[in-house]
Each structure stands twice: as structure tokens, then as C-alpha cells.
Design a protein around this motif. Structure first.
Motif, short mmCIF file in Angstrom:
data_model
loop_
_atom_site.label_atom_id
_atom_site.label_comp_id
_atom_site.label_asym_id
_atom_site.label_seq_id
_atom_site.Cartn_x
_atom_site.Cartn_y
_atom_site.Cartn_z
N THR A 131 1.15 -1.39 0.28
CA THR A 131 0.05 -0.02 -0.04
C THR A 131 1.15 1.39 0.09
N CYS A 132 0.41 2.46 -1.02
CA CYS A 132 1.13 3.09 -0.87
C CYS A 132 2.44 3.31 -1.59
N GLY A 133 2.96 2.14 -2.22
CA GLY A 133 4.13 2.19 -2.74
C GLY A 133 4.30 2.74 -4.02
N ILE A 134 5.15 3.24 -4.80
CA ILE A 134 5.09 3.50 -6.02
C ILE A 134 6.80 3.05 -6.89
N ILE A 135 6.08 3.22 -7.86
CA ILE A 135 6.88 2.00 -9.52
C ILE A 135 6.58 2.96 -10.05
N GLY A 136 8.28 3.92 -10.78
CA GLY A 136 8.06 4.60 -12.18
C GLY A 136 8.59 4.21 -13.54
N ILE A 137 8.25 3.87 -14.85
CA ILE A 137 8.59 3.53 -15.81
C ILE A 137 8.42 4.16 -16.73
N GLN A 138 9.78 4.68 -17.24
CA GLN A 138 9.88 4.84 -18.68
C GLN A 138 9.82 4.29 -19.98
N PHE A 139 9.10 4.51 -21.12
CA PHE A 139 8.87 3.62 -22.34
C PHE A 139 9.70 5.08 -22.96
N GLU A 140 10.28 4.35 -23.76
CA GLU A 140 10.86 5.04 -25.18
C GLU A 140 9.43 5.48 -26.30
N ASN A 141 7.95 5.86 -25.89
CA ASN A 141 7.55 6.07 -27.36
C ASN A 141 7.13 7.68 -27.10
N LYS A 142 6.59 7.54 -28.38
CA LYS A 142 5.71 8.72 -28.83
C LYS A 142 4.18 8.90 -28.05
N HIS A 143 3.60 7.78 -28.46
CA HIS A 143 2.57 7.12 -28.29
C HIS A 143 2.27 6.46 -26.58
N TRP A 144 0.98 7.48 -26.40
CA TRP A 144 0.74 6.06 -24.77
C TRP A 144 0.23 4.64 -25.32
N LYS A 145 -0.13 4.66 -26.77
CA LYS A 145 -0.83 2.86 -27.31
C LYS A 145 -0.15 2.39 -27.04
N SER A 146 1.32 2.39 -28.16
CA SER A 146 2.13 2.03 -28.06
C SER A 146 3.58 0.80 -26.87
N ILE A 147 2.88 1.70 -26.04
CA ILE A 147 4.10 1.72 -24.58
C ILE A 147 3.42 0.37 -24.85
N LYS A 148 5.37 -0.99 -24.81
CA LYS A 148 5.40 -2.23 -25.01
C LYS A 148 6.22 -2.36 -23.25
N LYS A 149 7.44 -3.25 -23.54
CA LYS A 149 8.12 -3.18 -22.39
C LYS A 149 8.98 -1.85 -21.88
N GLY A 150 8.93 -1.49 -20.81
CA GLY A 150 9.54 0.41 -20.38
C GLY A 150 11.04 0.37 -19.12
#
Length: 162
Positions: A131-150
């Protein structure tokens, strides 16, 4: 590049037996953890472009605390009923539907969906997001709909800040 921060709602109370699950409030510990983690995050990262929360009381209250501590207007907080789901399917759909004008987002959601998502889309295995844990992930994408593995760029849990 797109950056996503996923926050599992803070600790909720099971004290009220007659309250529906969606309406369960935060415990005092949850409120304190939400302030602790949002203050830490607001000093560590640039304010996300958009805040999106599950409609469940515990997630929404967590999001409101984060909005307050980031100076993010509550009137701009998106509330998504479909995030009150415990699979990653609705989380993925919500994220992939984000407006591409937003380069960063913070999502407030629930246990199983978050655990599945961060292990599927991040590059570091995480056994359990508390609970209240935070995970940050960066994606090398210009479009959210294209995200895969970050790339997992942030893993922060309340126990590490007490």
C-alpha cells in the motif's frame, strides 16, 4: 518518451463492516503514508502532467493527498471507474488511452492490477507492491497506445521512508 508513475492506494480500513468495498476509507496510517510518499515524490520528480484515480474511496483519497502535496488542481484530477478493477486489463486500457500531449502521468489504483502491470511493462521484477508503494516506468514511445516494455526507474515503498 513517456513516464508513468503507478501508486497503489494507501492502507485502508476494514473497521466499517457495513461499508461496501468501493467505499472503504483510509486508515490513519494510510493518510500518514500518503503524505509521506507524496511529499517525497514531489521533491524527487517533476510534477506529472496528469493525475488519474480509481473511483474507490481509498484510491481517490490517496490521489487527493498527492494532488495537494504536488500543488495539482483537484479540478484536473481524472476519476476512472474502470480502474476499480483488480486485473491489469483496465489499467492497461486506461494508460494506453491517455492523451499523447501528456508526457508523464500518475495513476492511483489497486493491488493485483498494479503487480501484474509493473512486472509485465517494467524491467525489474517486483514481488509485491505494498500500500502506497510507487513504481515509475519510462517508455521510449511517443504514443501511450504504443507502450510495451519500459525501464523501471523508481521503486519506492513507505517502509523505506520511516
Amino acid at each position: 518518451m513517456k513516464t508513468l508513475y503507478i501508486v497503489r492506494h494507501a492502507k485502508s480500513s476494514w473497521e466499517y463492516k457495513s461499508v461496501e468495498d468501493i467505499d472503504r476509507p483510509l486508515k490513519e496510517r494510510g493518510i500518514n503514508d500518503a503524505h509521506l510518499m507524496s511529499n517525497y515524490l514531489s521533491e524527487t520528480i517533476k510534477k506529472p502532467d496528469v493525475f488519474v484515480s480509481s473511483s474507490a474511496n481509498r484510491a481517490l483519497h490517496t490521489a487527493i493527498i498527492f494532488c495537494h502535496n504536488f500543488g495539482y488542481p483537484l479540478s484536473n484530477l481524472y476519476i476512472k471507474k474502470q480502474l476499480y478493477n483488480f486485473s491489469d486489463g483496465y489499467l492497461v486500457k486506461t494508460i494506453k488511452a491517455l492523451d499523447d500531449n501528456f508526457d508523464s502521468a500518475i495513476i492511483f489504483s489497486h493491488d493485483h492490477g498494479i503487480n501484474t502491470f509493473v512486472n509485465k511493462f517494467g524491467d525489474k521484477p517486483i514481488a509485491h507492491v505494498p500500500t502506497c508503494g510507487i513504481i515509475g516506468i519510462q517508455f521510449e514511445n511517443k504514443h501511450w497506445k504504443s507502450i510495451k516494455k519500459g525501464k523501471t526507474v523508481l521503486i519506492e515503498f513507505p517502509k523505506n521512508h520511516k
